[in-house]
Write a protein that holds these residues in place. Structure first.
Motif, PDB file in Angstrom:
ATOM      1  N   GLY A  90       0.888  -1.211  -0.092  1.00 33.16           N
ATOM      2  CA  GLY A  90      -0.063   0.110  -0.033  1.00 33.16           C
ATOM      3  C   GLY A  90       0.777   1.277  -0.050  1.00 33.16           C
ATOM      4  N   LYS A  91       1.843   1.443   0.742  1.00 33.67           N
ATOM      5  CA  LYS A  91       2.888   2.626   0.676  1.00 33.67           C
ATOM      6  C   LYS A  91       3.465   2.783  -0.765  1.00 33.67           C
ATOM      7  N   SER A  92       4.006   1.798  -1.318  1.00 32.90           N
ATOM      8  CA  SER A  92       4.512   1.775  -2.558  1.00 32.90           C
ATOM      9  C   SER A  92       3.210   2.468  -3.376  1.00 32.90           C
ATOM     10  N   LEU A  93       2.335   1.889  -3.454  1.00 29.62           N
ATOM     11  CA  LEU A  93       1.364   2.319  -4.521  1.00 29.62           C
ATOM     12  C   LEU A  93       0.864   3.738  -4.148  1.00 29.62           C
ATOM     13  N   LEU A  94       0.643   4.026  -3.031  1.00 34.62           N
ATOM     14  CA  LEU A  94       0.446   5.533  -2.610  1.00 34.62           C
ATOM     15  C   LEU A  94       1.445   6.326  -3.206  1.00 34.62           C
ATOM     16  N   GLU A  95       2.579   6.049  -2.615  1.00 35.82           N
ATOM     17  CA  GLU A  95       3.890   7.078  -3.067  1.00 35.82           C
ATOM     18  C   GLU A  95       3.972   7.286  -4.572  1.00 35.82           C
ATOM     19  N   SER A  96       3.647   6.078  -5.341  1.00 36.80           N
ATOM     20  CA  SER A  96       3.650   6.183  -6.865  1.00 36.80           C
ATOM     21  C   SER A  96       2.823   6.861  -7.328  1.00 36.80           C
ATOM     22  N   TYR A  97       1.595   7.446  -6.649  1.00 34.65           N
ATOM     23  CA  TYR A  97       0.635   8.485  -6.984  1.00 34.65           C
ATOM     24  C   TYR A  97       0.918   9.821  -6.663  1.00 34.65           C
ATOM     25  N   GLY A  98       1.743   9.872  -5.700  1.00 37.10           N
ATOM     26  CA  GLY A  98       2.203  11.190  -5.333  1.00 37.10           C
ATOM     27  C   GLY A  98       1.267  11.301  -3.958  1.00 37.10           C
ATOM     28  N   ALA A  99       0.803  10.422  -3.381  1.00 34.76           N
ATOM     29  CA  ALA A  99      -0.271  10.514  -2.286  1.00 34.76           C
ATOM     30  C   ALA A  99       0.182  10.121  -0.891  1.00 34.76           C
ATOM     31  N   ARG A 100      -0.261  10.574   0.175  1.00 36.16           N
ATOM     32  CA  ARG A 100       0.320  10.327   1.550  1.00 36.16           C
ATOM     33  C   ARG A 100      -0.841   9.754   2.353  1.00 36.16           C
ATOM     34  N   SER A 101      -0.337   8.742   3.058  1.00 35.22           N
ATOM     35  CA  SER A 101      -1.216   8.243   4.097  1.00 35.22           C
ATOM     36  C   SER A 101      -2.090   8.909   4.942  1.00 35.22           C
ATOM     37  N   ALA A 102      -3.328   8.957   4.875  1.00 39.57           N
ATOM     38  CA  ALA A 102      -4.171  10.001   5.756  1.00 39.57           C
ATOM     39  C   ALA A 102      -3.944   9.718   7.315  1.00 39.57           C
ATOM     40  N   PRO A 103      -4.017   8.281   7.534  1.00 44.27           N
ATOM     41  CA  PRO A 103      -4.021   8.009   8.912  1.00 44.27           C
ATOM     42  C   PRO A 103      -2.596   8.313   9.937  1.00 44.27           C
ATOM     43  N   LYS A 104      -1.568   8.167   8.852  1.00 44.65           N
ATOM     44  CA  LYS A 104       0.007   8.563   9.365  1.00 44.65           C
ATOM     45  C   LYS A 104       0.012   9.886   9.638  1.00 44.65           C
ATOM     46  N   ILE A 105      -0.525  10.893   8.478  1.00 49.79           N
ATOM     47  CA  ILE A 105      -0.346  12.370   8.616  1.00 49.79           C
ATOM     48  C   ILE A 105      -1.403  13.084   9.602  1.00 49.79           C
ATOM     49  N   THR A 106      -2.272  12.165   9.654  1.00 50.45           N
ATOM     50  CA  THR A 106      -3.552  13.058  10.617  1.00 50.45           C
ATOM     51  C   THR A 106      -3.367  12.548  12.022  1.00 50.45           C
ATOM     52  N   TYR A 107      -3.126  11.233  12.458  1.00 50.81           N
ATOM     53  CA  TYR A 107      -3.120  10.787  13.568  1.00 50.81           C
ATOM     54  C   TYR A 107      -1.817   9.817  14.191  1.00 50.81           C
ATOM     55  N   ASN A 108      -0.852  10.064  13.373  1.00 48.97           N
ATOM     56  CA  ASN A 108       0.529   9.332  13.626  1.00 48.97           C
ATOM     57  C   ASN A 108       0.257   7.906  13.692  1.00 48.97           C
ATOM     58  N   PHE A 109      -0.733   7.368  13.105  1.00 47.05           N
ATOM     59  CA  PHE A 109      -0.754   5.874  13.090  1.00 47.05           C
ATOM     60  C   PHE A 109       0.276   4.986  12.656  1.00 47.05           C
TER      61      PHE A 109
END
Length: 248
Positions: free
Chosen positions: A43-62
């Motif tokens: 999932g991390k690789s796919l999100l980064e390939s599209y220039g997106a950031r994980s929402a739970p990580k940036i919002t809640y430090n998941f």
């Protein structure tokens, strides 16, 4: 948020498709013997390939890029060393941000082999999402969403996890109209309006109506032996059918 410009809709469609593609890619890569941590890196690789950031990580430090919950875990499962086994009921929830816009999606599946109750649970939860989308229209009561989910649960013999809800989304991961219950609340007088961006995410289960936070501070788990399923779309409310943003 409420859609105000063509750019709003365009950007939401972009991030909606990204989380949908990421979810689908993770499902396709799931196999027995891999850990949930390894699946999360897909999932991390796919999100980064599209220039997106994980929402739970940036919002809640998941402590993960996606939420992966298995069997007795209903939601917010932390990816880690747990090994995925044949017959596991796996839920993946993917939410992400790009260009200041957020989208959220999720899905549940069985790692083969399945069985009657697992397959029925998943099909029933998918049906609950479909039925809820049918009533999610501008100028209609918001509580019709929960009413439609409750009807499917009763018809199919499953329970609703009552402390997991749908929510507003768009400019942040969780925003107004706040919690949208997955069951009927007669006294809820809120009305859906055109352009409103929300998620709908029914949670049906075999035993539990309430899930509890585990010792890790994140994972929500039902009673022993409980199985649950969740499906989720982010959408824009219109006077007709909602615009589903989290589709491939």
């Amino acid at each position: 948020m409420t859609i105000e410009t063509a750019e709003d809709l365009s950007e939401l469609k972009k991030i909606g498709r990204i989380v949908a593609v990421t979810l689908q890619g993770m499902i396709e890569k799931t196999e027995p013997g891999m850990t949930t941590g390894e699946l999360d890196l897909v999932g991390k690789s796919l999100l980064e390939s599209y220039g997106a950031r994980s929402a739970p990580k940036i919002t809640y430090n998941f402590p993960g890029y996606t939420c992966i919950s298995i069997n007795e875990e209903a939601a917010h499962g932390i990816p880690g060393d747990r090994v995925i086994q044949p017959g596991d009921v796996v839920n993946i929830d993917v939410s992400a941000e790009k260009n200041g816009y957020f989208a959220d999606t999720g899905g549940t599946f069985v790692v083969p082999p399945g069985n009657f109750i697992k397959d029925k649970l998943i099909a029933s939860t998918q049906l609950a999402l479909t039925e809820a989308c049918h009533v999610a229209r501008a100028d209609r009561p918001l509580n019709e969403i929960g009413k439609s989910i409750q009807k499917v649960a009763r018809q199919t013999g499953f329970r609703i996890i009552q402390n997991l809800c749908s929510h507003g989304v768009g400019r942040s991961l969780h925003e107004e109209p706040g919690e949208i219950p997955g069951y009927y609340v007669p006294g809820d007088r809120r009305i859906l309006h055109e352009g409103l961006v929300i998620t709908i995410e029914p949670f049906l289960s075999t035993k539990s109506r309430i899930v509890s936070e585990g010792s890790d501070g994140w994972t929500l788990t039902g009673e022993p032996g409980n199985l649950s399923a969740q499906f989720e779309h982010t959408m824009v409310i219109t006077k007709g059918k909602p615009i589903l943003l989290t589709v491939v």
